[in-house]
Design a protein around this motif. Structure first.
Motif, PDB file in Angstrom:
ATOM      1  N   ARG A 117       1.132  -1.089  -0.044  1.00 52.15           N
ATOM      2  CA  ARG A 117       0.046  -0.399  -0.192  1.00 52.15           C
ATOM      3  C   ARG A 117       0.863   1.192   0.118  1.00 52.15           C
ATOM      4  O   ARG A 117       0.368   2.439  -0.682  1.00 52.15           O
ATOM      5  N   LEU A 118       1.935   1.293   0.691  1.00 55.91           N
ATOM      6  CA  LEU A 118       2.957   2.513   0.799  1.00 55.91           C
ATOM      7  C   LEU A 118       3.341   2.510  -0.856  1.00 55.91           C
ATOM      8  O   LEU A 118       4.036   3.851  -1.301  1.00 55.91           O
ATOM      9  N   THR A 119       3.929   1.543  -1.059  1.00 53.98           N
ATOM     10  CA  THR A 119       4.617   1.678  -2.588  1.00 53.98           C
ATOM     11  C   THR A 119       3.846   2.251  -3.815  1.00 53.98           C
ATOM     12  O   THR A 119       3.739   3.046  -4.471  1.00 53.98           O
ATOM     13  N   ASP A 143       4.397   6.014  -5.319  1.00 50.89           N
ATOM     14  CA  ASP A 143       3.611   5.800  -7.036  1.00 50.89           C
ATOM     15  C   ASP A 143       3.263   7.415  -7.133  1.00 50.89           C
ATOM     16  O   ASP A 143       3.122   8.208  -8.379  1.00 50.89           O
ATOM     17  N   VAL A 144       1.808   7.488  -6.237  1.00 53.65           N
ATOM     18  CA  VAL A 144       0.948   8.337  -6.522  1.00 53.65           C
ATOM     19  C   VAL A 144       1.664   9.890  -6.395  1.00 53.65           C
ATOM     20  O   VAL A 144       1.260  10.418  -7.613  1.00 53.65           O
ATOM     21  N   ARG A 164      10.567   6.596   1.044  1.00 53.71           N
ATOM     22  CA  ARG A 164      10.619   5.839   0.125  1.00 53.71           C
ATOM     23  C   ARG A 164      10.208   6.755  -1.929  1.00 53.71           C
ATOM     24  O   ARG A 164      10.364   5.972  -2.489  1.00 53.71           O
ATOM     25  N   MET A 165      10.160   7.838  -1.594  1.00 53.44           N
ATOM     26  CA  MET A 165      11.032   8.712  -3.050  1.00 53.44           C
ATOM     27  C   MET A 165      11.600   9.012  -3.482  1.00 53.44           C
ATOM     28  O   MET A 165      12.389   8.472  -2.459  1.00 53.44           O
ATOM     29  N   ARG A 166      11.714   9.375  -4.848  1.00 51.00           N
ATOM     30  CA  ARG A 166      12.749   9.035  -5.086  1.00 51.00           C
ATOM     31  C   ARG A 166      13.449  10.900  -4.691  1.00 51.00           C
ATOM     32  O   ARG A 166      12.919  11.096  -4.416  1.00 51.00           O
ATOM     33  N   ARG A 167      14.467  10.430  -4.989  1.00 55.56           N
ATOM     34  CA  ARG A 167      15.363  12.055  -3.928  1.00 55.56           C
ATOM     35  C   ARG A 167      14.752  12.660  -5.146  1.00 55.56           C
ATOM     36  O   ARG A 167      14.767  14.604  -4.479  1.00 55.56           O
TER      37      ARG A 167
END
Length: 235
Positions: free
Chosen positions: A149-151, A155-156, A183-186
């Motif tokens: 769910r976090l992934t 992504d959203v 978890r987000m891209r930098r």
């Protein structure tokens, strides 16, 4: 004048051995008869002898009591030739032996109870381990679902415009904000934090820095494993 015929000297010599044998046989029979007579006389004298010597002096004696009245029955110790002290020692040893036997039976009973309790405890431990394994499986499944769910949520937000994502991040709870931001891209996270409120952006930076350092105690480790934030240090 008639001459008397004299026996011859040779016939007299031949009769002497027979006479001597006959006389010896008669004397032997006489000796045997005398011996038998003496033996009978001695036996009769023994039966006719008075019961007590005092009777011979004219003293009156009490009538003979039954033999069983004066004959004491010897005890087992007397028959075994044991003294009174030895009997007491044997009795003390017997008492001690009975006490030891009773204590041994009590110990055997306690051993049985302890074995039963140990077996029950082992069964209980096995049940708890099986329950722990089942709970861990459930927690693993829950963590996997939460991670999925976090992934999806990350992504959203990465697909959203930075301005819109920053507006949402300003209102998120700390635990959710840290898990999503970590978890987000930098590049995406930097663009979003640049559009967040400065105070909220500084708070997020501090929470991400605390999450990066090793846990200091078990509670912090447990909180991180559950996805929580690190408690603020006391001033």
């Amino acid at each position: 004048m008639t001459k008397t015929k004299q026996p011859s000297k040779g016939a007299s010599v031949r009769l002497m051995p027979a006479v001597m044998v006959t006389v010896a046989a008669v004397l032997g029979l006489k000796a045997v008869a005398m011996a038998e007579s003496v033996a009978e006389t001695v036996a009769e004298a023994g039966q006719d002898q008075p019961a007590a010597p005092s009777a011979a002096h004219g003293e009156e004696t009490a009538p003979a009591a039954p033999a069983t009245a004066h004959c004491e029955v010897p005890s087992l110790a007397e028959m075994a030739g044991l003294s009174q002290s030895e009997v007491q020692v044997l009795q003390a040893l017997g008492t001690r032996r009975a006490e030891l036997d009773a204590r041994g039976e009590a110990l055997q009973t306690q051993d049985g109870l302890m074995l039963a309790a140990e077996q029950r405890l082992s069964e209980r431990v096995a049940e708890l381990r099986a329950l722990e394994t089942h709970v861990n499986d459930l927690l693993g499944q829950l963590d996997q679902a939460q991670e999925e769910r976090l992934t999806a949520l990350v992504d959203v937000y990465q697909r959203m415009r930075a301005k819109d994502a920053a507006a949402v991040f300003d209102g998120l709870e700390d635990d959710v904000l840290v898990q999503v931001a970590s978890r987000m891209r930098r590049p995406n996270l930097a663009e979003v934090m640049g559009r967040m409120e400065p105070a909220r952006a500084r708070q997020l930076t501090q929470m991400l820095a605390d999450r990066a350092r090793p846990p200091t105690n078990g509670n912090e480790l447990l909180s991180r494993s559950r996805g929580g934030t690190t408690p603020a240090a006391a001033p």
